[in-house]
Design an enzyme around this catalytic site. Structure first.
Site, PDB file in Angstrom:
ATOM      1  N   VAL A 103      33.056  31.105  40.376  1.00  0.00           N
ATOM      2  CA  VAL A 103      32.848  31.111  41.829  1.00  0.00           C
ATOM      3  C   VAL A 103      31.537  31.789  42.198  1.00  0.00           C
ATOM      4  O   VAL A 103      31.235  31.970  43.389  1.00  0.00           O
ATOM      5  CB  VAL A 103      34.035  31.791  42.556  1.00  0.00           C
ATOM      6  CG1 VAL A 103      35.309  30.991  42.336  1.00  0.00           C
ATOM      7  CG2 VAL A 103      34.232  33.238  42.098  1.00  0.00           C
ATOM      8  N   ALA A 157      27.220  32.653  25.007  1.00  0.00           N
ATOM      9  CA  ALA A 157      26.579  31.543  25.702  1.00  0.00           C
ATOM     10  C   ALA A 157      25.076  31.516  25.446  1.00  0.00           C
ATOM     11  O   ALA A 157      24.494  30.466  25.164  1.00  0.00           O
ATOM     12  CB  ALA A 157      26.871  31.634  27.203  1.00  0.00           C
ATOM     13  N   ARG A 162      33.997  41.647  45.308  1.00  0.00           N
ATOM     14  CA  ARG A 162      33.487  40.684  44.327  1.00  0.00           C
ATOM     15  C   ARG A 162      32.123  40.149  44.768  1.00  0.00           C
ATOM     16  O   ARG A 162      31.229  39.951  43.953  1.00  0.00           O
ATOM     17  CB  ARG A 162      34.461  39.502  44.169  1.00  0.00           C
ATOM     18  CG  ARG A 162      35.902  39.834  43.884  1.00  0.00           C
ATOM     19  CD  ARG A 162      36.155  40.274  42.475  1.00  0.00           C
ATOM     20  NE  ARG A 162      35.832  41.667  42.223  1.00  0.00           N
ATOM     21  CZ  ARG A 162      36.526  42.703  42.716  1.00  0.00           C
ATOM     22  NH1 ARG A 162      37.557  42.511  43.501  1.00  0.00           N
ATOM     23  NH2 ARG A 162      36.172  43.935  42.422  1.00  0.00           N
ATOM     24  N   HIS A 186      36.560  25.842  41.618  1.00  0.00           N
ATOM     25  CA  HIS A 186      37.458  26.855  42.171  1.00  0.00           C
ATOM     26  C   HIS A 186      36.897  27.553  43.405  1.00  0.00           C
ATOM     27  O   HIS A 186      37.394  28.612  43.795  1.00  0.00           O
ATOM     28  CB  HIS A 186      37.800  27.877  41.099  1.00  0.00           C
ATOM     29  CG  HIS A 186      38.499  27.271  39.924  1.00  0.00           C
ATOM     30  ND1 HIS A 186      38.371  27.747  38.632  1.00  0.00           N
ATOM     31  CD2 HIS A 186      39.328  26.199  39.842  1.00  0.00           C
ATOM     32  CE1 HIS A 186      39.094  27.001  37.815  1.00  0.00           C
ATOM     33  NE2 HIS A 186      39.674  26.058  38.523  1.00  0.00           N
TER      34      HIS A 186
END
Length: 229
Positions: free
Chosen positions: A89, A213, A57, A105
């Site tokens: 994150v 967005a 990730r 988080h």
């Protein structure tokens, strides 16, 4: 005096940068069970699997850039006291120029000791078994896993309580306790929503942008600048 604009952002804003959301439609996280890669029990059973998962990730994050929605939020600091509370994150808000970001988080580019209450530290490389703090304690990803408390919730609640304007962007309010922050919005605070998937009618139609967005920020930005004072 600048008004307080509080933003709660979710996976939808980062998805436009190419950040893949962890959970697929089949409920798996990148072909792994949530219990195996996002829980304290999973880390105890197979720490190498968990470290490898977050190393991948982190590599993905290093390969993407902030998008226009991130940048437009950063520009709003010229007009408002902007505080971003994010469920993400990644560090894309910071890389776009936002200066006040609270991560509910955790953060992919930080790690901490396995001991409870340990302070996070910056970490951009792979994390492996044998990587320890100064006292020899194994390091783990600075991620809030399922079953763990969200330590920044109290700070987030205080931020929301001071909002003059509140923007919900890229989140369908499926994750708790983050979704519960809506209960702390002051009664005279104006609420704006940008999300193509949220079905709850939590604000009036004029303030609800059922779109991406970036497109939502393009439409909302001139409206916000008209009411900045």
């Amino acid at each position: 005096m600048k008004k307080n604009l509080v933003v709660l952002s979710g996976a939808g804003i980062s998805a436009e940068s190419g950040v893949r959301t962890f959970r697929d439609s089949n409920g798996l996280w990148e072909n792994h069970r949530v219990e195996d890669v996002a829980s304290p029990e999973g880390f105890e059973r197979n720490p190498q699997l968990v470290l490898d998962f977050y190393n991948e990730r982190r590599r993905q994050l290093n390969a993407v850039q902030p998008n226009e929605a991130h940048r437009l939020l950063a520009e709003l600091e010229q007009d408002f006291n902007v505080r971003i509370i994010t469920q993400n994150v990644d560090d894309l808000h910071e890389r776009a120029g936002s200066s006040n970001v609270l991560h509910l988080h955790g953060e992919l580019k930080k790690v901490r000791s396995v001991l409870p209450g340990s302070e996070p530290m910056e970490w951009t490389a792979d994390l492996n078994i044998g990587d320890t703090d100064s006292r020899g304690n194994q390091l783990r990803p600075h991620i809030v896993w399922f079953g763990e408390e969200v330590p920044e919730m109290a700070a987030a609640e205080k931020i929301v309580e001071l909002a003059d304007l509140f923007l919900l962007i890229g989140t369908s309010l499926q994750v708790y306790p983050a979704a519960g922050l809506l209960h702390y919005i002051p009664g005279d605070c104006e609420l704006f929503v940008i999300d193509p998937h949220l079905t709850l009618n939590i604000t009036n139609a004029d303030n609800f942008y059922r779109t991406t967005a970036t497109e939502g920020m393009r439409l909302l930005l001139p409206r916000l600048r008209k009411i900045r004072n």
